[in-house]
Structures are given as C-alpha cells and as structure tokens.
Scaffold this motif. Structure first.
Motif, PDB file in Angstrom:
ATOM      1  N   GLY A 134       0.757  -1.242   0.000  1.00  0.00           N
ATOM      2  CA  GLY A 134       0.000   0.000   0.000  1.00  0.00           C
ATOM      3  C   GLY A 134       0.786   1.290   0.000  1.00  0.00           C
ATOM      4  O   GLY A 134       0.196   2.368   0.041  1.00  0.00           O
ATOM      5  N   THR A 135       2.088   1.260  -0.072  1.00  0.00           N
ATOM      6  CA  THR A 135       2.868   2.490  -0.161  1.00  0.00           C
ATOM      7  C   THR A 135       2.738   3.047  -1.573  1.00  0.00           C
ATOM      8  O   THR A 135       2.619   2.306  -2.539  1.00  0.00           O
ATOM      9  N   SER A 136       2.774   4.355  -1.687  1.00  0.00           N
ATOM     10  CA  SER A 136       2.658   4.974  -3.005  1.00  0.00           C
ATOM     11  C   SER A 136       3.888   4.666  -3.857  1.00  0.00           C
ATOM     12  O   SER A 136       4.953   4.314  -3.344  1.00  0.00           O
ATOM     13  N   PHE A 137       3.728   4.831  -5.165  1.00  0.00           N
ATOM     14  CA  PHE A 137       4.868   4.618  -6.059  1.00  0.00           C
ATOM     15  C   PHE A 137       5.988   5.621  -5.767  1.00  0.00           C
ATOM     16  O   PHE A 137       7.160   5.289  -5.867  1.00  0.00           O
ATOM     17  N   GLY A 138       5.604   6.829  -5.414  1.00  0.00           N
ATOM     18  CA  GLY A 138       6.607   7.845  -5.079  1.00  0.00           C
ATOM     19  C   GLY A 138       7.412   7.454  -3.849  1.00  0.00           C
ATOM     20  O   GLY A 138       8.637   7.594  -3.814  1.00  0.00           O
ATOM     21  N   GLY A 139       6.700   6.970  -2.819  1.00  0.00           N
ATOM     22  CA  GLY A 139       7.398   6.524  -1.604  1.00  0.00           C
ATOM     23  C   GLY A 139       8.307   5.343  -1.878  1.00  0.00           C
ATOM     24  O   GLY A 139       9.423   5.257  -1.351  1.00  0.00           O
ATOM     25  N   ALA A 140       7.851   4.420  -2.717  1.00  0.00           N
ATOM     26  CA  ALA A 140       8.676   3.263  -3.080  1.00  0.00           C
ATOM     27  C   ALA A 140       9.898   3.693  -3.890  1.00  0.00           C
ATOM     28  O   ALA A 140      10.993   3.153  -3.716  1.00  0.00           O
ATOM     29  N   ALA A 141       9.703   4.694  -4.761  1.00  0.00           N
ATOM     30  CA  ALA A 141      10.828   5.194  -5.562  1.00  0.00           C
ATOM     31  C   ALA A 141      11.876   5.864  -4.671  1.00  0.00           C
ATOM     32  O   ALA A 141      13.087   5.671  -4.857  1.00  0.00           O
ATOM     33  N   VAL A 142      11.415   6.639  -3.684  1.00  0.00           N
ATOM     34  CA  VAL A 142      12.354   7.288  -2.758  1.00  0.00           C
ATOM     35  C   VAL A 142      13.126   6.230  -1.975  1.00  0.00           C
ATOM     36  O   VAL A 142      14.346   6.342  -1.785  1.00  0.00           O
ATOM     37  N   ALA A 143      12.422   5.193  -1.516  1.00  0.00           N
ATOM     38  CA  ALA A 143      13.091   4.109  -0.794  1.00  0.00           C
ATOM     39  C   ALA A 143      14.116   3.416  -1.695  1.00  0.00           C
ATOM     40  O   ALA A 143      15.220   3.076  -1.252  1.00  0.00           O
ATOM     41  N   THR A 144      13.761   3.215  -2.961  1.00  0.00           N
ATOM     42  CA  THR A 144      14.681   2.574  -3.907  1.00  0.00           C
ATOM     43  C   THR A 144      15.940   3.402  -4.095  1.00  0.00           C
ATOM     44  O   THR A 144      17.055   2.875  -4.059  1.00  0.00           O
ATOM     45  N   PHE A 145      15.771   4.705  -4.292  1.00  0.00           N
ATOM     46  CA  PHE A 145      16.947   5.568  -4.478  1.00  0.00           C
ATOM     47  C   PHE A 145      17.794   5.632  -3.215  1.00  0.00           C
ATOM     48  O   PHE A 145      19.026   5.642  -3.278  1.00  0.00           O
ATOM     49  N   GLY A 146      17.152   5.659  -2.068  1.00  0.00           N
ATOM     50  CA  GLY A 146      17.901   5.652  -0.809  1.00  0.00           C
ATOM     51  C   GLY A 146      18.708   4.381  -0.630  1.00  0.00           C
ATOM     52  O   GLY A 146      19.889   4.415  -0.267  1.00  0.00           O
ATOM     53  N   LEU A 147      18.065   3.242  -0.894  1.00  0.00           N
ATOM     54  CA  LEU A 147      18.785   1.969  -0.793  1.00  0.00           C
ATOM     55  C   LEU A 147      19.914   1.874  -1.813  1.00  0.00           C
ATOM     56  O   LEU A 147      20.988   1.353  -1.521  1.00  0.00           O
ATOM     57  N   ALA A 148      19.671   2.369  -3.008  1.00  0.00           N
ATOM     58  CA  ALA A 148      20.723   2.347  -4.039  1.00  0.00           C
ATOM     59  C   ALA A 148      21.907   3.217  -3.626  1.00  0.00           C
ATOM     60  O   ALA A 148      23.073   2.840  -3.844  1.00  0.00           O
ATOM     61  N   ALA A 149      21.640   4.357  -3.005  1.00  0.00           N
ATOM     62  CA  ALA A 149      22.731   5.236  -2.553  1.00  0.00           C
ATOM     63  C   ALA A 149      23.536   4.564  -1.442  1.00  0.00           C
ATOM     64  O   ALA A 149      24.782   4.608  -1.441  1.00  0.00           O
ATOM     65  N   VAL A 150      22.851   3.955  -0.499  1.00  0.00           N
ATOM     66  CA  VAL A 150      23.551   3.262   0.586  1.00  0.00           C
ATOM     67  C   VAL A 150      24.355   2.088   0.040  1.00  0.00           C
ATOM     68  O   VAL A 150      25.501   1.854   0.440  1.00  0.00           O
ATOM     69  N   THR A 151      23.782   1.355  -0.903  1.00  0.00           N
ATOM     70  CA  THR A 151      24.488   0.223  -1.519  1.00  0.00           C
ATOM     71  C   THR A 151      25.744   0.696  -2.243  1.00  0.00           C
ATOM     72  O   THR A 151      26.814   0.086  -2.121  1.00  0.00           O
ATOM     73  N   ALA A 152      25.642   1.784  -2.975  1.00  0.00           N
ATOM     74  CA  ALA A 152      26.809   2.313  -3.698  1.00  0.00           C
ATOM     75  C   ALA A 152      27.899   2.756  -2.728  1.00  0.00           C
ATOM     76  O   ALA A 152      29.086   2.503  -2.954  1.00  0.00           O
ATOM     77  N   ALA A 153      27.506   3.413  -1.645  1.00  0.00           N
ATOM     78  CA  ALA A 153      28.494   3.862  -0.653  1.00  0.00           C
ATOM     79  C   ALA A 153      29.175   2.662   0.013  1.00  0.00           C
ATOM     80  O   ALA A 153      30.399   2.652   0.192  1.00  0.00           O
ATOM     81  N   CYS A 154      28.388   1.650   0.360  1.00  0.00           N
ATOM     82  CA  CYS A 154      28.966   0.453   0.984  1.00  0.00           C
ATOM     83  C   CYS A 154      29.896  -0.272   0.024  1.00  0.00           C
ATOM     84  O   CYS A 154      30.956  -0.757   0.423  1.00  0.00           O
ATOM     85  N   ARG A 155      29.515  -0.337  -1.234  1.00  0.00           N
ATOM     86  CA  ARG A 155      30.368  -0.983  -2.235  1.00  0.00           C
ATOM     87  C   ARG A 155      31.700  -0.254  -2.363  1.00  0.00           C
ATOM     88  O   ARG A 155      32.758  -0.880  -2.410  1.00  0.00           O
ATOM     89  N   ALA A 156      31.643   1.073  -2.388  1.00  0.00           N
ATOM     90  CA  ALA A 156      32.875   1.859  -2.488  1.00  0.00           C
ATOM     91  C   ALA A 156      33.771   1.627  -1.266  1.00  0.00           C
ATOM     92  O   ALA A 156      34.990   1.467  -1.400  1.00  0.00           O
ATOM     93  N   MET A 157      33.176   1.581  -0.088  1.00  0.00           N
ATOM     94  CA  MET A 157      33.980   1.346   1.122  1.00  0.00           C
ATOM     95  C   MET A 157      34.554  -0.062   1.157  1.00  0.00           C
ATOM     96  O   MET A 157      35.703  -0.257   1.577  1.00  0.00           O
ATOM     97  N   LEU A 158      33.790  -1.053   0.705  1.00  0.00           N
ATOM     98  CA  LEU A 158      34.300  -2.418   0.653  1.00  0.00           C
ATOM     99  C   LEU A 158      35.481  -2.536  -0.307  1.00  0.00           C
ATOM    100  O   LEU A 158      36.487  -3.172   0.000  1.00  0.00           O
ATOM    101  N   ARG A 159      35.354  -1.932  -1.472  1.00  0.00           N
ATOM    102  CA  ARG A 159      36.458  -1.982  -2.449  1.00  0.00           C
ATOM    103  C   ARG A 159      37.691  -1.262  -1.909  1.00  0.00           C
ATOM    104  O   ARG A 159      38.813  -1.737  -2.087  1.00  0.00           O
TER     105      ARG A 159
END
Length: 110
Positions: A34-59
């Motif tokens: 039941g979350t809006s598409f906008g809310g899901a998109a914001v969550a997706t971008f947030g998770l993608a940003a955290v994933t990218a930062a973690c990947r950079a730190m791991l490398r």
C-alpha cells in the motif's frame, strides 16, 4: 594447494549482489502493501545510494588489505632462507646478555 579464486568466491561481491537484490525487492513489497509509487521510488533511491556507498567502502578496504599484505610479504624472508642477526652469541663472548661486556654491567673504556 589452495584452489584458484572464482568470481563467485568474492564475499564483498556477494554483499553487493544481495543489496542490489534488496533494492529491487523492497519497492515491490512496499507497493504491494500500500505504499505509493513515489514513496517506493524514494526508498529505492535511498537503498541504491547506501548500496553504492557500501560498495565503495568495501572496495577501498580490499585495496588497503592487499597493500598491507604486500608490505608484509616484502618483510618476510624467502622460504628456506634464514635471516642473519647481529646478536652476539657465545662465540663472540656476549653470553646471554646483550649490550653488556662483563659481569659488572659497565663496559671497560679504552
């Protein structure tokens, strides 16, 4: 003999793959519940940003680990070779005491 590393033996890569899978799965679950598409998109971008930062730190940490291993490998002698030590042994009259030339503890002056 250690087996050669395969691409799927990379623990950091496994973490990044699971994080990317979560970046795709979480928005789907949010929209289903039941979350809006906008809310899901914001969550997706947030998770993608955290994933990218973690990947950079791991490398970065993997590079630092490899560099530290290379420095340690340079300090080790080759297998089968012994280092020479400049310690005085029984042949040089030093006995078990280094830095002392006699029983009195003070070296005689010339």
């Amino acid at each position: 003999m250690p087996s050669p590393r395969r691409p799927h033996d990379d623990p950091a890569g496994d973490v990044v793959r699971w994080a990317a899978f979560s970046c795709l799965l979480v928005p789907v679950v949010l929209v289903i519940y039941g979350t809006s598409f906008g809310g899901a998109a914001v969550a997706t971008f947030g998770l993608a940003a955290v994933t990218a930062a973690c990947r950079a730190m791991l490398r970065c940490s993997e590079k630092a680990e490899r560099a530290a291993a290379a420095v340690l490998a340079e300090d080790r002698p080759a297998p089968g070779r012994r280092r020479r030590h400049s310690r005085g042994g029984a042949a040089s009259g030093g006995g078990g005491r280094r830095g002392c030339s006699g029983p009195g503890g003070i070296a005689p002056q010339d």
